[in-house]
Scaffold this motif. Structure first.
Motif, PDB file in Angstrom:
ATOM      1  N   UNK A   1     -13.159   4.417  -2.248  1.00  0.00           N
ATOM      2  CA  UNK A   1     -13.547   4.015  -0.906  1.00  0.00           C
ATOM      3  C   UNK A   1     -12.325   3.737  -0.042  1.00  0.00           C
ATOM      4  N   UNK A   2     -11.273   3.227  -0.663  1.00  0.00           N
ATOM      5  CA  UNK A   2     -10.092   2.823   0.098  1.00  0.00           C
ATOM      6  C   UNK A   2      -9.263   4.045   0.476  1.00  0.00           C
ATOM      7  N   UNK A   3      -8.902   4.108   1.761  1.00  0.00           N
ATOM      8  CA  UNK A   3      -8.085   5.189   2.279  1.00  0.00           C
ATOM      9  C   UNK A   3      -6.677   4.673   2.542  1.00  0.00           C
ATOM     10  N   UNK A   4      -5.662   5.493   2.238  1.00  0.00           N
ATOM     11  CA  UNK A   4      -4.293   5.125   2.556  1.00  0.00           C
ATOM     12  C   UNK A   4      -3.584   4.329   1.484  1.00  0.00           C
ATOM     13  N   UNK A   5      -4.290   3.941   0.433  1.00  0.00           N
ATOM     14  CA  UNK A   5      -3.674   3.229  -0.684  1.00  0.00           C
ATOM     15  C   UNK A   5      -3.932   4.044  -1.935  1.00  0.00           C
ATOM     16  N   UNK A   6      -2.875   4.264  -2.737  1.00  0.00           N
ATOM     17  CA  UNK A   6      -3.033   5.066  -3.926  1.00  0.00           C
ATOM     18  C   UNK A   6      -3.023   6.546  -3.623  1.00  0.00           C
TER      19      UNK A   6
ATOM     20  N   UNK B   1     -12.285  -6.476  -3.465  1.00  0.00           N
ATOM     21  CA  UNK B   1     -11.219  -7.474  -3.322  1.00  0.00           C
ATOM     22  C   UNK B   1     -10.463  -7.295  -2.013  1.00  0.00           C
ATOM     23  N   UNK B   2     -10.148  -6.046  -1.671  1.00  0.00           N
ATOM     24  CA  UNK B   2      -9.386  -5.792  -0.453  1.00  0.00           C
ATOM     25  C   UNK B   2     -10.171  -6.178   0.793  1.00  0.00           C
ATOM     26  N   UNK B   3     -11.444  -5.802   0.845  1.00  0.00           N
ATOM     27  CA  UNK B   3     -12.256  -6.128   2.017  1.00  0.00           C
ATOM     28  C   UNK B   3     -12.393  -7.632   2.187  1.00  0.00           C
TER      29      UNK B   3
ATOM     30  N   UNK C   1      -5.010  -1.332   2.636  1.00  0.00           N
ATOM     31  CA  UNK C   1      -3.696  -1.644   2.057  1.00  0.00           C
ATOM     32  C   UNK C   1      -3.272  -3.065   2.395  1.00  0.00           C
ATOM     33  N   UNK C   2      -3.512  -3.467   3.633  1.00  0.00           N
ATOM     34  CA  UNK C   2      -3.123  -4.816   4.051  1.00  0.00           C
ATOM     35  C   UNK C   2      -3.880  -5.871   3.262  1.00  0.00           C
ATOM     36  N   UNK C   3      -5.187  -5.697   3.104  1.00  0.00           N
ATOM     37  CA  UNK C   3      -5.958  -6.675   2.344  1.00  0.00           C
ATOM     38  C   UNK C   3      -5.501  -6.763   0.905  1.00  0.00           C
TER      39      UNK C   3
ATOM     40  N   UNK D   1       8.394 -18.083  -0.990  1.00  0.00           N
ATOM     41  CA  UNK D   1       9.480 -17.102  -0.868  1.00  0.00           C
ATOM     42  C   UNK D   1       9.010 -15.721  -1.348  1.00  0.00           C
ATOM     43  N   UNK D   2       7.886 -15.314  -0.792  1.00  0.00           N
ATOM     44  CA  UNK D   2       7.256 -14.037  -1.111  1.00  0.00           C
ATOM     45  C   UNK D   2       7.061 -13.273   0.194  1.00  0.00           C
ATOM     46  N   UNK D   3       7.484 -12.026   0.222  1.00  0.00           N
ATOM     47  CA  UNK D   3       7.311 -11.176   1.403  1.00  0.00           C
ATOM     48  C   UNK D   3       6.329 -10.065   1.074  1.00  0.00           C
ATOM     49  N   UNK D   4       5.439  -9.799   2.010  1.00  0.00           N
ATOM     50  CA  UNK D   4       4.444  -8.739   1.843  1.00  0.00           C
ATOM     51  C   UNK D   4       4.515  -7.810   3.047  1.00  0.00           C
ATOM     52  N   UNK D   5       4.439  -6.519   2.794  1.00  0.00           N
ATOM     53  CA  UNK D   5       4.447  -5.541   3.874  1.00  0.00           C
ATOM     54  C   UNK D   5       3.003  -5.227   4.257  1.00  0.00           C
ATOM     55  N   UNK D   6       2.606  -5.612   5.481  1.00  0.00           N
ATOM     56  CA  UNK D   6       1.288  -5.291   6.019  1.00  0.00           C
ATOM     57  C   UNK D   6       1.428  -3.973   6.788  1.00  0.00           C
TER      58      UNK D   6
END
Length: 365
Positions: free
Chosen positions: A224-229, A252-254, A271-273, A290-295
Motif C-alpha cells: 500500500x505504501x508508495x515511495x518507501x521500499x 504503523x505508518x498511517x 515514508x515520513x510516518x 540526539x536523534x535526527x530523522x529525515x522527513x
C-alpha cells in the motif's frame, strides 16, 4: 549550500536545500525524549530536487545530456517533480514513466509543469510496477534518440546529490548520535552516510523499509505504501553503512502520520510516518533527543489514503513495538509488520558471482 535558503534568488535552483529542522516531542507508539526532524518536504521541488540537480548536472558535464535534451525517468511521482523543477530551470523537457497507482494530485501537477506522463497499466509479474515502468523507459529511449535516462536506482550522482543534506544535518544538530532514513532508491541514506563517515563516524545509521520490500531481503509483495521500499534491487543502497534496519507496515505508518498531524502540526506521507515512528523508538532506546530523522515529503499526495478515514478503516490495528528478528521471513504481511534487525545484509551480495536464478537480481532489465 548549507543552512537556510537565501531570501532572494536569481533561480529556483537556489531554493534547493537549506531546509529547517524541528524538534518533535509528540508521543508516537509511546512516550519518548523527542527527536529532530529534517523537513525536506517544505522545499520547492521536494527532497528529490537535490538528486535531480546532481544527476542532470553530472550528465550535462559528461555530455550525456545535451542542451535542450529530453530526460526520461521511471518514478512513483516524487522524483518526477524534482526533475520537472530542474528541467524547467535548465531547459530540458521531461518524460515521466509512472503507473496506474500514481495519485491524481501528482499527475495533475506534473502535467501543469509541462511533464509528459506515460502510464503503465499492469505490474510486471515478478518486478511489480517498478519493472513495468523500467521496461517502458527502455522502449521510450529507443523511440526518442538523444534522450537521457538518469536511472535513479543505480546512478552514483543520486548519492552525490544528498551529501549537502548530510552536511546540513550535522551542522544543525552537531551532537547527533542516531540518524534515521527511509530507504527506496538508497540515494539519500548513502549520501548522508558518506558525510557521517568523514565527520561523525560513530553516529548510528538506521534504515527504514516497507514490509514486503525487496531492498533488505523481504519477499517482494504488493504494498500500500508508495515511495518507501522497492520491488527491485537498487544499486545505490550502501548496506555496510547501516547499523540496523526496521520494516514497517501501512498501519504503523498511517497511525504515526496522524499523531504527527494532531500533535505537532508537522506530517507527511508513508515514508515520513515510518521514519518518525522509528526515530521516536530510537530516542526512547537512547534515552535522548540526539536523534535526527529525515522527513522526505509532506501530506498532500495522500489525501485519499493516509488522511482518508474510510481508507484507514480498512487497515488493521498498528503494532506498538518492533519484534527483534535475525534475517527475514519467507512470508510477510505488508499491512502491519514492524520488525527490527541489527544484522543488515545485502540480499543480492551473491550477484558478483552471478545472479542466475535470483528473482530479485533479475528484475532489472
Amino acid at each position: 549550500m548549507t543552512g537556510r535558503a537565501p531570501d532572494r534568488c536569481g533561480s529556483v535552483l537556489d531554493l534547493i536545500g537549506g531546509t529547517p529542522m524541528v524538534r518533535i516531542g509528540v508521543p508516537m507508539s509511546g512516550p519518548h525524549p523527542g527527536f529532530w526532524a529534517k523537513l525536506e518536504g517544505v522545499a520547492p521541488g521536494g527532497m528529490k530536487a537535490r538528486a535531480a540537480r546532481a544527476m542532470l548536472a553530472g550528465a550535462r558535464a559528461r555530455g550525456e545530456l545535451r542542451p535542450g535534451g529530453t530526460v526520461i525517468e521511471s518514478t512513483s511521482g516524487t522524483l518526477g517533480l524534482g526533475l520537472a523543477f530542474v528541467g524547467a530551470a535548465w531547459g530540458h523537457p521531461v518524460v515521466v514513466v509512472a503507473d496506474a497507482e500514481l495519485d491524481e494530485l501528482t499527475r495533475a501537477l506534473l502535467a501543469a509543469h509541462g511533464v509528459r506522463v506515460e502510464l503503465v497499466r499492469e505490474p510486471h509479474p515478478v518486478g511489480g510496477w517498478q519493472r513495468a515502468r523500467l521496461e517502458r523507459v527502455r522502449e521510450l529511449m529507443a523511440e526518442l534518440p538523444g534522450a537521457y535516462w538518469p536511472d535513479q536506482y543505480g546512478n552514483p550522482d543520486n548519492v552525490v546529490g544528498y551529501r549537502e543534506l548530510g552536511h546540513e544535518l550535522l551542522d544543525q544538530l552537531p551532537d547527533v548520535e542516531v540518524v534515521v532514513c527511509g530507504v527506496g532508491t538508497g540515494g539519500h541514506s548513502a549520501g548522508i552516510a558518506q558525510v557521517l563517515r568523514r565527520r561523525r563516524p560513530r553516529v548510528r545509521l538506521v534504515g527504514v523499509d516497507a514490509a514486503g520490500s525487496a531492498v533488505f531481503g523481504d519477499p517482494a509483495v504488493p504494498r500500500l505504501m508508495r515511495g518507501l521500499g522497492s520491488s527491485i534491487h537498487p544499486g545505490n543502497v550502501d548496506y555496510d553503512a547501516f547499523d540496523e534496519v526496521h520494516w514497517l507496515g501501512a498501519a504503523e505508518s498511517a497511525a504515526a502520520c496522524l499523531r504527527l498531524a494532531s500533535g505537532a502540526f508537522v506530517t507527511g506521507g508513508w515514508s515520513t510516518g515510518a521514519v518518525a515512528l522509528v526515530a521516536s523508538w530510537c530516542a526512547r532506546e537512547l534515552g535522548s533527543d540526539r536523534v535526527a530523522a529525515v522527513f522526505p515529503d509532506g501530506p498532500h499526495r495522500y489525501w485519499r489514503t493516509i488522511y482518508d478515514a474510510e481508507f484507514r478503516a480498512g487497515l488493521p490495528d498498528p503494532v506498538s513495538e518492533p519484534s527483534e528478528v535475525d534475517g527475514v521471513p519467507d512470508e510477510v504481511d505488508s499491512a502491519t509488520s514492524w520488525r527490527r534487525s541489527r544484522k543488515v545484509v545485502d540480499p543480492c551480495a551473491h550477484r558478483a558471482a552471478g545472479s542466475a536464478g535470483c528473482p530479485v537480481c533479475e528484475v532489472r532489465p
